[in-house]
Design a protein around this motif. Structure first.
Motif, PDB file in Angstrom:
ATOM      1  N   PHE A  16       8.718  -9.151   0.625  1.00 24.75           N
ATOM      2  CA  PHE A  16       7.932  -8.166  -0.133  1.00 24.75           C
ATOM      3  C   PHE A  16       6.761  -7.680   0.718  1.00 24.75           C
ATOM      4  O   PHE A  16       6.513  -6.470   0.840  1.00 24.75           O
ATOM      5  CB  PHE A  16       7.372  -8.763  -1.423  1.00 24.75           C
ATOM      6  CG  PHE A  16       8.403  -9.275  -2.405  1.00 24.75           C
ATOM      7  CD1 PHE A  16       9.764  -9.110  -2.190  1.00 24.75           C
ATOM      8  CD2 PHE A  16       7.992  -9.915  -3.566  1.00 24.75           C
ATOM      9  CE1 PHE A  16      10.699  -9.588  -3.096  1.00 24.75           C
ATOM     10  CE2 PHE A  16       8.912 -10.388  -4.481  1.00 24.75           C
ATOM     11  CZ  PHE A  16      10.265 -10.236  -4.246  1.00 24.75           C
ATOM     12  N   GLN A  17       6.059  -8.633   1.306  1.00 25.06           N
ATOM     13  CA  GLN A  17       4.889  -8.299   2.122  1.00 25.06           C
ATOM     14  C   GLN A  17       5.289  -7.481   3.351  1.00 25.06           C
ATOM     15  O   GLN A  17       4.604  -6.515   3.709  1.00 25.06           O
ATOM     16  CB  GLN A  17       4.182  -9.587   2.548  1.00 25.06           C
ATOM     17  CG  GLN A  17       2.860  -9.353   3.265  1.00 25.06           C
ATOM     18  CD  GLN A  17       2.143 -10.656   3.581  1.00 25.06           C
ATOM     19  OE1 GLN A  17       2.555 -11.723   3.158  1.00 25.06           O
ATOM     20  NE2 GLN A  17       1.064 -10.563   4.342  1.00 25.06           N
ATOM     21  N   GLU A  18       6.412  -7.839   3.950  1.00 20.98           N
ATOM     22  CA  GLU A  18       6.881  -7.100   5.124  1.00 20.98           C
ATOM     23  C   GLU A  18       7.297  -5.682   4.748  1.00 20.98           C
ATOM     24  O   GLU A  18       7.012  -4.721   5.481  1.00 20.98           O
ATOM     25  CB  GLU A  18       8.060  -7.849   5.765  1.00 20.98           C
ATOM     26  CG  GLU A  18       8.668  -7.155   6.984  1.00 20.98           C
ATOM     27  CD  GLU A  18       7.730  -7.050   8.171  1.00 20.98           C
ATOM     28  OE1 GLU A  18       8.134  -6.414   9.166  1.00 20.98           O
ATOM     29  OE2 GLU A  18       6.599  -7.577   8.123  1.00 20.98           O
ATOM     30  N   HIS A  19       7.957  -5.528   3.614  1.00 25.22           N
ATOM     31  CA  HIS A  19       8.345  -4.199   3.138  1.00 25.22           C
ATOM     32  C   HIS A  19       7.103  -3.334   2.941  1.00 25.22           C
ATOM     33  O   HIS A  19       7.068  -2.164   3.366  1.00 25.22           O
ATOM     34  CB  HIS A  19       9.123  -4.327   1.825  1.00 25.22           C
ATOM     35  CG  HIS A  19       9.703  -3.041   1.311  1.00 25.22           C
ATOM     36  ND1 HIS A  19       8.934  -2.075   0.693  1.00 25.22           N
ATOM     37  CD2 HIS A  19      10.977  -2.557   1.317  1.00 25.22           C
ATOM     38  CE1 HIS A  19       9.710  -1.055   0.343  1.00 25.22           C
ATOM     39  NE2 HIS A  19      10.949  -1.327   0.711  1.00 25.22           N
ATOM     40  N   ASN A  20       6.075  -3.876   2.319  1.00 29.31           N
ATOM     41  CA  ASN A  20       4.850  -3.120   2.063  1.00 29.31           C
ATOM     42  C   ASN A  20       4.153  -2.740   3.371  1.00 29.31           C
ATOM     43  O   ASN A  20       3.626  -1.631   3.506  1.00 29.31           O
ATOM     44  CB  ASN A  20       3.899  -3.936   1.185  1.00 29.31           C
ATOM     45  CG  ASN A  20       4.455  -4.151  -0.213  1.00 29.31           C
ATOM     46  OD1 ASN A  20       5.271  -3.362  -0.696  1.00 29.31           O
ATOM     47  ND2 ASN A  20       4.029  -5.231  -0.869  1.00 29.31           N
ATOM     48  N   ARG A  21       4.161  -3.655   4.333  1.00 27.31           N
ATOM     49  CA  ARG A  21       3.546  -3.372   5.635  1.00 27.31           C
ATOM     50  C   ARG A  21       4.270  -2.224   6.333  1.00 27.31           C
ATOM     51  O   ARG A  21       3.645  -1.308   6.881  1.00 27.31           O
ATOM     52  CB  ARG A  21       3.587  -4.627   6.516  1.00 27.31           C
ATOM     53  CG  ARG A  21       2.888  -4.448   7.872  1.00 27.31           C
ATOM     54  CD  ARG A  21       3.138  -5.622   8.802  1.00 27.31           C
ATOM     55  NE  ARG A  21       4.524  -5.672   9.269  1.00 27.31           N
ATOM     56  CZ  ARG A  21       5.007  -4.918  10.260  1.00 27.31           C
ATOM     57  NH1 ARG A  21       4.223  -4.033  10.866  1.00 27.31           N
ATOM     58  NH2 ARG A  21       6.264  -5.022  10.635  1.00 27.31           N
ATOM     59  N   LEU A  22       5.604  -2.265   6.280  1.00 28.66           N
ATOM     60  CA  LEU A  22       6.402  -1.234   6.938  1.00 28.66           C
ATOM     61  C   LEU A  22       6.247   0.113   6.231  1.00 28.66           C
ATOM     62  O   LEU A  22       6.166   1.157   6.886  1.00 28.66           O
ATOM     63  CB  LEU A  22       7.875  -1.649   6.962  1.00 28.66           C
ATOM     64  CG  LEU A  22       8.209  -2.804   7.911  1.00 28.66           C
ATOM     65  CD1 LEU A  22       9.612  -3.329   7.643  1.00 28.66           C
ATOM     66  CD2 LEU A  22       8.070  -2.367   9.365  1.00 28.66           C
ATOM     67  N   GLN A  23       6.208   0.088   4.901  1.00 33.45           N
ATOM     68  CA  GLN A  23       6.031   1.355   4.193  1.00 33.45           C
ATOM     69  C   GLN A  23       4.701   2.007   4.558  1.00 33.45           C
ATOM     70  O   GLN A  23       4.632   3.221   4.784  1.00 33.45           O
ATOM     71  CB  GLN A  23       6.102   1.153   2.674  1.00 33.45           C
ATOM     72  CG  GLN A  23       6.171   2.492   1.948  1.00 33.45           C
ATOM     73  CD  GLN A  23       5.789   2.410   0.491  1.00 33.45           C
ATOM     74  OE1 GLN A  23       4.793   1.801   0.125  1.00 33.45           O
ATOM     75  NE2 GLN A  23       6.591   3.028  -0.366  1.00 33.45           N
ATOM     76  N   LYS A  24       3.645   1.209   4.637  1.00 33.21           N
ATOM     77  CA  LYS A  24       2.336   1.734   5.038  1.00 33.21           C
ATOM     78  C   LYS A  24       2.418   2.359   6.434  1.00 33.21           C
ATOM     79  O   LYS A  24       1.854   3.431   6.695  1.00 33.21           O
ATOM     80  CB  LYS A  24       1.303   0.616   5.012  1.00 33.21           C
ATOM     81  CG  LYS A  24      -0.111   1.070   5.344  1.00 33.21           C
ATOM     82  CD  LYS A  24      -1.101  -0.085   5.266  1.00 33.21           C
ATOM     83  CE  LYS A  24      -2.502   0.391   5.618  1.00 33.21           C
ATOM     84  NZ  LYS A  24      -3.494  -0.734   5.569  1.00 33.21           N
ATOM     85  N   GLN A  25       3.158   1.712   7.317  1.00 29.61           N
ATOM     86  CA  GLN A  25       3.347   2.225   8.678  1.00 29.61           C
ATOM     87  C   GLN A  25       4.083   3.556   8.658  1.00 29.61           C
ATOM     88  O   GLN A  25       3.712   4.491   9.389  1.00 29.61           O
ATOM     89  CB  GLN A  25       4.148   1.188   9.472  1.00 29.61           C
ATOM     90  CG  GLN A  25       4.420   1.532  10.913  1.00 29.61           C
ATOM     91  CD  GLN A  25       5.189   0.415  11.608  1.00 29.61           C
ATOM     92  OE1 GLN A  25       4.773  -0.748  11.601  1.00 29.61           O
ATOM     93  NE2 GLN A  25       6.328   0.756  12.184  1.00 29.61           N
ATOM     94  N   HIS A  26       5.123   3.667   7.824  1.00 32.04           N
ATOM     95  CA  HIS A  26       5.882   4.923   7.723  1.00 32.04           C
ATOM     96  C   HIS A  26       5.007   6.046   7.159  1.00 32.04           C
ATOM     97  O   HIS A  26       5.086   7.195   7.616  1.00 32.04           O
ATOM     98  CB  HIS A  26       7.108   4.735   6.828  1.00 32.04           C
ATOM     99  CG  HIS A  26       8.035   3.639   7.260  1.00 32.04           C
ATOM    100  ND1 HIS A  26       8.153   3.236   8.566  1.00 32.04           N
ATOM    101  CD2 HIS A  26       8.898   2.859   6.537  1.00 32.04           C
ATOM    102  CE1 HIS A  26       9.052   2.250   8.646  1.00 32.04           C
ATOM    103  NE2 HIS A  26       9.502   2.011   7.430  1.00 32.04           N
ATOM    104  N   VAL A  27       4.207   5.714   6.159  1.00 28.10           N
ATOM    105  CA  VAL A  27       3.312   6.707   5.544  1.00 28.10           C
ATOM    106  C   VAL A  27       2.351   7.263   6.586  1.00 28.10           C
ATOM    107  O   VAL A  27       2.117   8.480   6.669  1.00 28.10           O
ATOM    108  CB  VAL A  27       2.541   6.078   4.360  1.00 28.10           C
ATOM    109  CG1 VAL A  27       1.383   6.975   3.919  1.00 28.10           C
ATOM    110  CG2 VAL A  27       3.487   5.827   3.189  1.00 28.10           C
ATOM    111  N   GLU A  28       1.812   6.387   7.425  1.00 24.35           N
ATOM    112  CA  GLU A  28       0.868   6.818   8.461  1.00 24.35           C
ATOM    113  C   GLU A  28       1.553   7.647   9.535  1.00 24.35           C
ATOM    114  O   GLU A  28       0.951   8.569  10.100  1.00 24.35           O
ATOM    115  CB  GLU A  28       0.190   5.590   9.072  1.00 24.35           C
ATOM    116  CG  GLU A  28      -0.765   4.894   8.107  1.00 24.35           C
ATOM    117  CD  GLU A  28      -1.329   3.594   8.654  1.00 24.35           C
ATOM    118  OE1 GLU A  28      -0.834   3.146   9.717  1.00 24.35           O
ATOM    119  OE2 GLU A  28      -2.235   3.029   8.020  1.00 24.35           O
ATOM    120  N   GLU A  29       2.827   7.340   9.826  1.00 28.57           N
ATOM    121  CA  GLU A  29       3.554   8.105  10.844  1.00 28.57           C
ATOM    122  C   GLU A  29       3.618   9.586  10.499  1.00 28.57           C
ATOM    123  O   GLU A  29       3.454  10.454  11.369  1.00 28.57           O
ATOM    124  CB  GLU A  29       4.974   7.553  11.005  1.00 28.57           C
ATOM    125  CG  GLU A  29       5.814   8.352  11.994  1.00 28.57           C
ATOM    126  CD  GLU A  29       7.251   7.870  12.107  1.00 28.57           C
ATOM    127  OE1 GLU A  29       8.092   8.632  12.625  1.00 28.57           O
ATOM    128  OE2 GLU A  29       7.550   6.723  11.674  1.00 28.57           O
TER     129      GLU A  29
END
Length: 454
Positions: A16-29
């Protein structure tokens, strides 16, 4: 042991935590978070990608329209050979073009499990200056999809964009780049379908003034035609949006529409849906006890790639008969794991069935929309296995004359994802979509018509 009263989802392996971290990264991209209730400025790289995809001379021709004496805008999908030759390189090219768009986000008036507002992210692909907006296509995605699902569609319609078409779309609350309702980010959940409908209305209220401002900055006073289209659950949301806000758009297109949910409670002899109503009551009761918002029976937790079609079983995954397009879908989710979503939950199923019943109950509003001159068109594949046609037909019979239902056929029978089918069906679907957006809003069963200048 999970509690019947906690509604807690346990993150045992940190996914769950990894998914949220990656989504934040995609949003910033993509820069969604840099433009609250607005649009990011188009970057030089984005503009150059747009110019390179169309060509400087062709863009000039499209910008000057009929006076140029050139060919009207054409549907130009990425060639299947280009995808086959090097899929990763083709995806790079499509993402580069996607980044020629502008992005933003808005906070919804409803909250997630932490009592924080759900944040929805959106994208807009506007004509380049000094081309005014003449047509708008507001697109609603299906369940579990993200904005990146539309990469090939946006690219195929790039010449129409150059001539004055704006494509605008957002990720529904709880999926794609938008924030999740639950601690478990993989569960396909909606607390209340009205929240999905209202989010689209909020988006329209944010994006329309910015489109008007684009035209005003160019001194263009003729306005634009605003049309709404959707796929699968997005078609269901668009239908309920129409029923709540009949004047929001000029015309409406529903592809592979969620105008019905097949359940184990459908029986041929149950003409009045009594057994189905009893089934919904059972689902509501289960939902009360289901304190963990469980997946519907038979579905596995988390995200799982789609199985690849084979020659022996081209309809294996019920989405597309194309092995290449299935690989494309899976590869995109490998690249952007933070936007993946798993199977629907029991509460999602209950809410969806309820909304389909509301569609039928308010069929008269659709009939009135048609009588007022709006075009309402359904495109559905003959090989459909995800949604039931008998239930769809119940709605169309209630609406009566004027509901334009087109069954799209081919060999093998096209499946649910017509915009991601084999090249023949895909090109036909792109062409119908272009005709809906660019033409007069009507479609004909004989096939897409030749389009001219606007």
């Amino acid at each position: 042991m999970k509690s019947l009263f906690s509604r807690e989802q346990v993150d045992r392996n940190g996914s769950f935590q990894e998914h949220n971290r990656l989504q934040k990264q995609h949003v910033e991209e993509f820069g969604f978070n840099r433009a609250p209730r607005s649009l990011t400025a188009q970057t030089d790289d984005g503009l150059n990608a747009f110019i390179a995809s169309v060509g400087q001379e062709r863009l000039q021709e499209l910008a000057t329209g009929e006076t140029s004496g050139g060919m009207p805008p054409q549907v130009l999908p990425m060639a299947e050979s280009q995808l086959e030759q090097n899929l990763d390189l083709a995806i790079d090219s499509l993402i580069s073009y996607f980044k020629s768009g502008q992005f933003g986000e808005f906070a919804c008036p409803f909250n997630d499990y932490q009592k924080q507002p759900i944040v929805c992210r959106y994208a807009a692909f506007l004509p380049p200056n000094p081309v005014p907006i003449k047509r708008v296509l507001h697109w609603c995605n299906g369940r579990a999809e993200s904005l990146l699902k539309n990469l090939q569609t946006i690219y195929a319609l790039r010449e129409f964009r150059g001539a004055g078409l704006a494509l605008v779309m957002m990720d529904h609350p709880g999926q794609g780049f938008s924030s999740r309702y639950l601690k478990d980010p993989f569960k396909g959940f909606t607390r209340d379908f009205n929240e999905l409908i209202n989010a689209q209305k909020i988006f329209e209220g944010i994006i329309r003034p910015q489109l008007i401002e684009h035209n005003q900055s160019l001194g263009y006073e003729n306005g634009f035609t605003y049309r709404v289209g959707g796929h699968s659950m997005g078609s269901g949301i668009a239908t309920r949006l129409l029923q709540k806000y009949p004047d929001l758009a000029d015309d409406w297109l529903f592809t592979s529409p969620m105008h019905n949910i097949d359940t184990p409670f459908h029986f041929q002899f149950d003409r009045f849906g009594v057994i189905e109503q009893i089934g919904v009551i059972i689902l509501k009761f289960i939902n009360i006890l289901d304190r963990d918002f469980d997946y519907i029976p038979g579905r596995k937790p988390g995200y799982h790639p789609n199985p690849l079609p084979t020659k022996e079983n081209p309809v294996m995954n019920k989405l597309t008969t194309s092995r290449l397009q299935t690989t494309f879908i899976n590869r995109m989710r490998e690249r952007y794991p933070g936007i993946t979503l798993g199977a629907p939950t029991i509460v999602w199923l209950k809410e969806s069935i309820t909304e389909c019943k509301k569609m039928r109950k308010q069929a008269g509003i659709l009939r009135q929309a048609i009588a007022s001159g709006k075009h309402l068109t359904v495109l559905r594949p003959t090989g459909e296995q995800v949604l039931g046609k008998k239930g769809q037909d119940r709605l169309y019979e209630l609406v009566g004359e004027g509901m334009n239902v087109i069954d799209v056929d081919g060999e093998p029978k096209p499946q649910h994802e017509m915009l991601m089918e084999g090249p023949q069906i895909q090109h036909q679907a792109f062409s119908w979509l272009a005709e809906f957006a660019w033409g007069d809003g009507s479609l004909v069963a004989s096939g897409p018509r030749t389009l001219g200048w606007v």
